[in-house]
Design a protein around this motif. Sequence first.
Motif, PDB file in Angstrom:
ATOM      1  N   LEU A  12       0.795  -1.224   0.000  1.00  0.00           N
ATOM      2  CA  LEU A  12       0.000   0.000   0.000  1.00  0.00           C
ATOM      3  C   LEU A  12       0.830   1.279   0.000  1.00  0.00           C
ATOM      4  CD1 LEU A  12      -2.675  -1.087   2.651  1.00  0.00           C
ATOM      5  CD2 LEU A  12      -2.770  -1.353   0.175  1.00  0.00           C
ATOM      6  N   GLY A  13       2.136   1.147   0.216  1.00  0.00           N
ATOM      7  CA  GLY A  13       2.971   2.341   0.291  1.00  0.00           C
ATOM      8  C   GLY A  13       2.705   3.172   1.534  1.00  0.00           C
ATOM      9  N   LEU A  61      -7.023  -0.424  -0.861  1.00  0.00           N
ATOM     10  CA  LEU A  61      -6.587   0.446   0.230  1.00  0.00           C
ATOM     11  C   LEU A  61      -7.605   0.479   1.356  1.00  0.00           C
ATOM     12  CD1 LEU A  61      -5.151   2.525  -2.425  1.00  0.00           C
ATOM     13  CD2 LEU A  61      -3.870   2.538  -0.286  1.00  0.00           C
ATOM     14  N   GLU A  62      -8.400  -0.602   1.455  1.00  0.00           N
ATOM     15  CA  GLU A  62      -9.332  -0.808   2.567  1.00  0.00           C
ATOM     16  C   GLU A  62     -10.393   0.266   2.657  1.00  0.00           C
ATOM     17  OE1 GLU A  62      -7.742  -2.457   6.267  1.00  0.00           O
ATOM     18  OE2 GLU A  62      -5.767  -2.460   5.356  1.00  0.00           O
ATOM     19  N   GLY A  63     -10.790   0.802   1.510  1.00  0.00           N
ATOM     20  CA  GLY A  63     -11.950   1.673   1.473  1.00  0.00           C
ATOM     21  C   GLY A  63     -13.200   0.841   1.281  1.00  0.00           C
ATOM     22  N   VAL A 117     -19.270   5.962  -5.395  1.00  0.00           N
ATOM     23  CA  VAL A 117     -18.901   6.717  -4.200  1.00  0.00           C
ATOM     24  C   VAL A 117     -18.197   5.763  -3.237  1.00  0.00           C
ATOM     25  CG1 VAL A 117     -19.744   8.058  -2.250  1.00  0.00           C
ATOM     26  CG2 VAL A 117     -20.834   8.290  -4.483  1.00  0.00           C
ATOM     27  N   ALA A 118     -16.997   6.113  -2.817  1.00  0.00           N
ATOM     28  CA  ALA A 118     -16.232   5.275  -1.891  1.00  0.00           C
ATOM     29  C   ALA A 118     -15.896   6.081  -0.644  1.00  0.00           C
ATOM     30  CB  ALA A 118     -14.948   4.776  -2.549  1.00  0.00           C
ATOM     31  N   TYR A 143      -4.181   7.819  -2.731  1.00  0.00           N
ATOM     32  CA  TYR A 143      -3.502   6.698  -3.387  1.00  0.00           C
ATOM     33  C   TYR A 143      -4.490   5.900  -4.240  1.00  0.00           C
ATOM     34  CZ  TYR A 143       1.084   6.965  -1.114  1.00  0.00           C
ATOM     35  OH  TYR A 143       2.342   7.351  -0.720  1.00  0.00           O
ATOM     36  N   ALA A 144      -5.708   5.712  -3.728  1.00  0.00           N
ATOM     37  CA  ALA A 144      -6.713   4.978  -4.494  1.00  0.00           C
ATOM     38  C   ALA A 144      -7.049   5.717  -5.786  1.00  0.00           C
ATOM     39  CB  ALA A 144      -7.976   4.783  -3.654  1.00  0.00           C
ATOM     40  N   ALA A 145      -7.169   7.054  -5.703  1.00  0.00           N
ATOM     41  CA  ALA A 145      -7.476   7.842  -6.895  1.00  0.00           C
ATOM     42  C   ALA A 145      -6.357   7.729  -7.931  1.00  0.00           C
ATOM     43  CB  ALA A 145      -7.712   9.295  -6.505  1.00  0.00           C
ATOM     44  N   LEU A 146      -5.109   7.807  -7.468  1.00  0.00           N
ATOM     45  CA  LEU A 146      -3.978   7.694  -8.392  1.00  0.00           C
ATOM     46  C   LEU A 146      -3.922   6.305  -9.024  1.00  0.00           C
ATOM     47  CD1 LEU A 146      -1.267   9.574  -6.289  1.00  0.00           C
ATOM     48  CD2 LEU A 146      -2.341  10.376  -8.394  1.00  0.00           C
TER      49      LEU A 146
END
Length: 370
Positions: free
Chosen positions: A225-226, A316-318, A329-330, A347-350
Amino acid sequence: MLGPLEAYADGRGVTVAGGRQRALLLLLLVHAGEVVSSDRLTDLLWPGEPADEAQRALHVTVSRLRKALEPDRPAGERSDVIVTRAPGYALQATSTDAAEFEAAVEAAREASRGGDLERAVSLHRDGVALWRGGAYAEVVDEIWAQPEAQRLEELRLAAIEDRVDAELALGRHASLVPELEALASRHPTRERLAGQLVLALYRAGRQADALAAYRAVREALVDQLGLEPAPELRRLQASVLAQDPALDAKPAGRSAAAAAETATRARAAEPERKQVTVLVADIAPSPKLAGAVDAEELRRVMKVFQSIVHASVHRLEGTADRLTGDGVVAVFGAPAAHEDHARRACYAALHLRQELRTHSSELRVEGIDS
């Protein structure tokens, strides 16, 4: 629903045959008590079929499903299970294993708040024992089933973690270690489980193993996940290094004073209103798509798009909160709390943008630039 689909009428098992009937029942279970329109049912279960044929197929499948679920219902009598309500159908399920599971979890949490840890442990075990596999296992790859399946899976893990907390408070750290090691192996980036394993190992006199467990979760978070571990987990590592006496197990007891203290701590730990980060992913303005793309092609594109978004979010656990039109929608930071929820959303968006570029050919349709 907590495993392969099973249905019962008056305590007797009934056979729900055929993939369409089973999928229809599961889809109605996702929205139990709510009306699901006929158009939505046909779009999801008979995609690509002409509207008239899909509607006929739906009526036949509903009739067969009603007969399977109510074998003793006289011909011509209205169904009490699958009710016709404009503009579609509603399922009146009197009892489901998912509902029983959620009731057991709530009762266990109430017992914990009251200081009765033994009862809380028993109730959590009873609830989790209802699971026979994954939630909505037969349709878990379907977009319409994923949010509810993921919600139940998250609640199951949280119930296990709540039960472990209660058992740690009761001084059962040594017996918990094998179970926690297996759970941490299956969920290497779940920080609450990792913290419980670190604490159990430390209390069992295995300080070196406790530190190794911390390193394992940190490496998983950084590699996958960085991200660095949350401050709470880092503080636990520091306490282990310092051999902080506060980490030692307290004697288990059920005195009135101990119960009151436990209840006070539990109330202090109850969920509060917290900030979350909301990520909205939208493929294009709805009017533009609706006017330029064939309806069947639009459904295909949206299914690919939503699958890509769900994968990026859950990585990323969303949590996918709901689907709205052609958008997703998250939410990050609930129900699983993370202090770095905003960073996870970014990070999820990228990652999502990168994945959309990778799959652009699957999202490209005539007249629309992907």
